[in-house]
Design a protein around this motif. Structure first.
Motif, PDB file in Angstrom:
ATOM      1  N   LEU A  94       3.944  44.013 -23.521  1.00  0.00           N
ATOM      2  CA  LEU A  94       3.248  45.614 -23.515  1.00  0.00           C
ATOM      3  C   LEU A  94       3.522  46.423 -25.435  1.00  0.00           C
ATOM      4  N   VAL A 164      -0.944  41.205 -15.113  1.00  0.00           N
ATOM      5  CA  VAL A 164      -1.357  41.326 -16.883  1.00  0.00           C
ATOM      6  C   VAL A 164      -2.056  40.992 -17.855  1.00  0.00           C
ATOM      7  N   ARG A 173      -2.968  44.030 -24.058  1.00  0.00           N
ATOM      8  CA  ARG A 173      -2.900  43.809 -22.259  1.00  0.00           C
ATOM      9  C   ARG A 173      -2.765  44.802 -21.169  1.00  0.00           C
ATOM     10  N   GLY A 190      -4.765  48.353 -21.935  1.00  0.00           N
ATOM     11  CA  GLY A 190      -4.216  47.831 -22.421  1.00  0.00           C
ATOM     12  C   GLY A 190      -4.824  49.516 -23.871  1.00  0.00           C
TER      13      GLY A 190
END
Length: 220
Positions: A94, A164, A173, A190
């Motif tokens: 991430l 995810v 993400r 994200g």
């Protein structure tokens, strides 16, 4: 096959074509296992294991390719505590490396993810929570920061699963959460700073799936 046991406080690894008892390795953990993943968690090209238990522990077993005996390759655990009653975990990078670290939200930056996986953990029971623990590059002792990089509370009632992926078309993400208690599917999008935030409505799929009697419990 890696099995998280809900009554044995351990993880069982079944090896071989016959999956017989002689090819079994047992890894002890603190509490009944609620979720387990198999993935390269420290960027060394070897699969590792992470498991969540109902007592709040996250146990990480990094594979040591130098060990020739199966029972020794994943013998050492790196446990830490996260949110209360974790129900599901997932690992993905991430973290974003912006060209200009002084302006991580620059919309014109090139999106580049680091190669170290981070952990996303959902749980918390009636007061649902979602936590992100960043991976620590090159650290074979503590592969994840035990302090959450981001902690979101009240994400829904009785979260049961998360996934995810890239769901919003911006190459970042995102995280979907399935809340079994209130039958919602919140999307956490994200951001360019690497910390997903809740966007839009609580249900981002067919509204029929968000009925109070649907109770979503798994995502893929």
């Amino acid at each position: 096959v890696v099995v998280g046991n809900g009554f044995g406080d351990n993880i069982t690894i079944l090896y071989g074509e016959e999956f017989d008892e002689e090819e079994t390795v047992i890894l002890p953990v603190n509490g009944p296992v609620t979720s387990v993943i198999v993935q390269d968690l420290n960027d060394d090209s070897f699969d590792d294991i992470a498991a969540a238990t109902s007592l709040g522990e996250i146990a990480v077993f990094l594979q040591d390719p130098g060990e020739t005996e199966r029972e020794d390759r994943l013998a050492e655990s790196f446990p830490f505590t996260s949110i209360e009653a974790p129900a599901a975990i997932a690992a993905a990078s991430l973290g974003i490396a912006p060209p200009d670290p002084n302006d991580p939200n620059d919309p014109n930056q090139v999106i580049v993810f680091d190669t170290i996986p981070d952990l996303a953990i959902v749980g918390g029971g009636n007061e649902g929570a979602l936590a992100f623990h960043y991976g620590i590059a090159g650290d074979d002792f503590e592969p994840f920061d035990p302090e959450p990089t981001s902690l979101l509370r009240n994400v829904g009632t009785n979260p049961a699963a998360l996934v995810v992926g890239e769901f919003t078309g911006d190459a970042l993400r995102d995280v979907f959460v399935a809340n079994r208690g209130d039958a919602t599917l919140p999307l956490f999008a994200g951001t360019r700073s690497g910390s997903p935030i809740l966007v839009g409505g609580m249900c981002r799929v067919d509204p029929d799936l968000c009925r109070s009697d649907a109770g979503p419990s798994a995502l893929a």
